[in-house]
Design a protein around this motif. Sequence first.
Motif, mmCIF file in Angstrom:
data_model
loop_
_atom_site.group_PDB
_atom_site.id
_atom_site.type_symbol
_atom_site.label_atom_id
_atom_site.label_comp_id
_atom_site.label_asym_id
_atom_site.label_seq_id
_atom_site.Cartn_x
_atom_site.Cartn_y
_atom_site.Cartn_z
ATOM 1 N N THR A 154 -26.440 -78.236 -36.577
ATOM 2 C CA THR A 154 -27.533 -77.441 -36.016
ATOM 3 C C THR A 154 -28.803 -78.278 -35.948
ATOM 4 O O THR A 154 -29.533 -78.232 -34.945
ATOM 5 C CB THR A 154 -27.757 -76.166 -36.863
ATOM 6 N N ALA A 155 -29.080 -79.055 -36.996
ATOM 7 C CA ALA A 155 -30.261 -79.928 -36.998
ATOM 8 C C ALA A 155 -30.166 -80.975 -35.895
ATOM 9 O O ALA A 155 -31.164 -81.275 -35.215
ATOM 10 C CB ALA A 155 -30.417 -80.600 -38.361
ATOM 11 N N ILE A 156 -28.974 -81.512 -35.690
ATOM 12 C CA ILE A 156 -28.787 -82.498 -34.611
ATOM 13 C C ILE A 156 -29.050 -81.847 -33.259
ATOM 14 O O ILE A 156 -29.778 -82.399 -32.423
ATOM 15 C CB ILE A 156 -27.364 -83.089 -34.647
ATOM 16 N N ARG A 157 -28.453 -80.686 -33.042
ATOM 17 C CA ARG A 157 -28.634 -80.011 -31.750
ATOM 18 C C ARG A 157 -30.106 -79.697 -31.491
ATOM 19 O O ARG A 157 -30.593 -79.864 -30.373
ATOM 20 C CB ARG A 157 -27.797 -78.736 -31.692
ATOM 21 N N HIS A 158 -30.790 -79.250 -32.533
ATOM 22 C CA HIS A 158 -32.217 -78.944 -32.386
ATOM 23 C C HIS A 158 -32.991 -80.217 -32.036
ATOM 24 O O HIS A 158 -33.822 -80.222 -31.122
ATOM 25 C CB HIS A 158 -32.755 -78.306 -33.665
ATOM 26 N N HIS A 159 -32.725 -81.289 -32.761
ATOM 27 C CA HIS A 159 -33.438 -82.548 -32.527
ATOM 28 C C HIS A 159 -33.151 -83.122 -31.144
ATOM 29 O O HIS A 159 -34.043 -83.648 -30.483
ATOM 30 C CB HIS A 159 -33.062 -83.576 -33.602
ATOM 31 N N MET A 160 -31.922 -83.016 -30.686
ATOM 32 C CA MET A 160 -31.543 -83.605 -29.405
ATOM 33 C C MET A 160 -31.822 -82.657 -28.228
ATOM 34 O O MET A 160 -31.603 -83.029 -27.081
ATOM 35 C CB MET A 160 -30.049 -83.972 -29.405
ATOM 36 N N GLY A 161 -32.276 -81.447 -28.521
ATOM 37 C CA GLY A 161 -32.565 -80.490 -27.465
ATOM 38 C C GLY A 161 -31.307 -79.940 -26.812
ATOM 39 O O GLY A 161 -31.309 -79.609 -25.632
ATOM 40 N N LEU A 162 -30.242 -79.824 -27.602
ATOM 41 C CA LEU A 162 -28.968 -79.306 -27.088
ATOM 42 C C LEU A 162 -28.865 -77.813 -27.364
ATOM 43 O O LEU A 162 -29.461 -77.316 -28.322
ATOM 44 C CB LEU A 162 -27.802 -80.035 -27.770
ATOM 45 N N PRO A 163 -28.083 -77.110 -26.576
ATOM 46 C CA PRO A 163 -27.901 -75.676 -26.836
ATOM 47 C C PRO A 163 -27.073 -75.467 -28.107
ATOM 48 O O PRO A 163 -26.403 -76.397 -28.568
ATOM 49 C CB PRO A 163 -27.150 -75.181 -25.603
ATOM 50 N N PRO A 164 -27.120 -74.269 -28.665
ATOM 51 C CA PRO A 164 -26.300 -73.990 -29.857
ATOM 52 C C PRO A 164 -24.835 -74.280 -29.556
ATOM 53 O O PRO A 164 -24.365 -74.103 -28.436
ATOM 54 C CB PRO A 164 -26.516 -72.504 -30.114
ATOM 55 N N GLY A 165 -24.132 -74.741 -30.577
ATOM 56 C CA GLY A 165 -22.729 -75.097 -30.400
ATOM 57 C C GLY A 165 -21.819 -74.246 -31.257
ATOM 58 O O GLY A 165 -22.243 -73.280 -31.892
ATOM 59 N N HIS A 166 -20.595 -74.645 -31.319
ATOM 60 C CA HIS A 166 -19.571 -73.945 -32.102
ATOM 61 C C HIS A 166 -19.785 -74.223 -33.588
ATOM 62 O O HIS A 166 -20.236 -75.296 -33.970
ATOM 63 C CB HIS A 166 -18.189 -74.451 -31.662
ATOM 64 N N SER A 167 -19.449 -73.264 -34.414
ATOM 65 C CA SER A 167 -19.650 -73.423 -35.855
ATOM 66 C C SER A 167 -18.629 -74.363 -36.487
ATOM 67 O O SER A 167 -18.838 -74.863 -37.581
ATOM 68 C CB SER A 167 -19.559 -72.059 -36.535
ATOM 69 N N GLY A 168 -17.534 -74.598 -35.804
ATOM 70 C CA GLY A 168 -16.497 -75.466 -36.369
ATOM 71 C C GLY A 168 -15.562 -74.728 -37.317
ATOM 72 O O GLY A 168 -14.731 -75.328 -37.978
ATOM 73 N N ARG A 169 -15.696 -73.430 -37.392
ATOM 74 C CA ARG A 169 -14.790 -72.633 -38.230
ATOM 75 C C ARG A 169 -13.639 -72.141 -37.348
ATOM 76 O O ARG A 169 -13.830 -71.268 -36.517
ATOM 77 C CB ARG A 169 -15.526 -71.452 -38.849
ATOM 78 N N TRP A 170 -12.502 -72.717 -37.551
ATOM 79 C CA TRP A 170 -11.340 -72.386 -36.745
ATOM 80 C C TRP A 170 -10.535 -71.299 -37.439
ATOM 81 O O TRP A 170 -10.258 -71.381 -38.625
ATOM 82 C CB TRP A 170 -10.454 -73.618 -36.553
ATOM 83 N N GLN A 171 -10.157 -70.313 -36.674
ATOM 84 C CA GLN A 171 -9.303 -69.253 -37.202
ATOM 85 C C GLN A 171 -7.862 -69.648 -36.956
ATOM 86 O O GLN A 171 -7.434 -69.800 -35.809
ATOM 87 C CB GLN A 171 -9.610 -67.916 -36.521
ATOM 88 N N LEU A 172 -7.124 -69.848 -38.028
ATOM 89 C CA LEU A 172 -5.723 -70.217 -37.893
ATOM 90 C C LEU A 172 -4.872 -68.978 -37.749
ATOM 91 O O LEU A 172 -5.157 -67.944 -38.362
ATOM 92 C CB LEU A 172 -5.282 -71.020 -39.123
ATOM 93 N N PRO A 173 -3.831 -69.068 -36.943
ATOM 94 C CA PRO A 173 -2.947 -67.900 -36.819
ATOM 95 C C PRO A 173 -2.253 -67.611 -38.143
ATOM 96 O O PRO A 173 -1.933 -68.521 -38.903
ATOM 97 C CB PRO A 173 -1.942 -68.318 -35.734
ATOM 98 N N SER A 174 -2.035 -66.317 -38.426
ATOM 99 C CA SER A 174 -1.405 -65.986 -39.700
ATOM 100 C C SER A 174 0.073 -66.265 -39.701
ATOM 101 O O SER A 174 0.737 -66.335 -38.759
ATOM 102 C CB SER A 174 -1.608 -64.543 -40.078
#
Length: 174
Positions: A154-174
């Motif tokens: 989030t800090a990188i995106r803010h500094h580089m002026g990029l839009p919000p990105g994915h959280s990187g939390r992947w939901q695995l199938p059960s």
Amino acid sequence: MSDFIKQLPALLGVMIGAFGSYVVVMRGDRARFRREHAARRQEQQMAAYTDYALTLKKTVTLHRRVAAHLGHDSYPHPLPAAEAAPLLLDAADSRSIAGEGLLMLGSPDVVDAAHRWALTIVEVGDLLHAPGCTTDTWSVQIDKQRMAREKYYTAIRHHMGLPPGHSGRWQLPS
């Protein structure tokens, strides 16, 4: 002399025109240089941010593999602690090198977020070797590490002026 005076306005016009062209070209070149320099700097910053993140991710992966060997994590490729030790040392060396680039090129907010993420990874390693490590305490610490990672990005995106990105939390199938 009267011919020269008759030609003087035209000569002054040519000189003013040449000077104006020179000024316009120089300003354009300066602006292009600044844009190109800013683009190169942004590329270098992104490379430094990515390199540092990859070294931290490598360390986390090794810790997760050891935790899987101990039965605390579901990582698919378990690794005994003795085999992971030299790999962790190599990862620490890589992180130190990548950290120099981060310090040199990173914004203060990104460097602070990177430091906080790195500290949570140290806590992950400490917990892994603590006698009180359980699947539950491990899960809590890994989640804490994931949140620190998310704040880094989030800090990188803010500094580089990029839009919000994915959280990187992947939901695995059960």
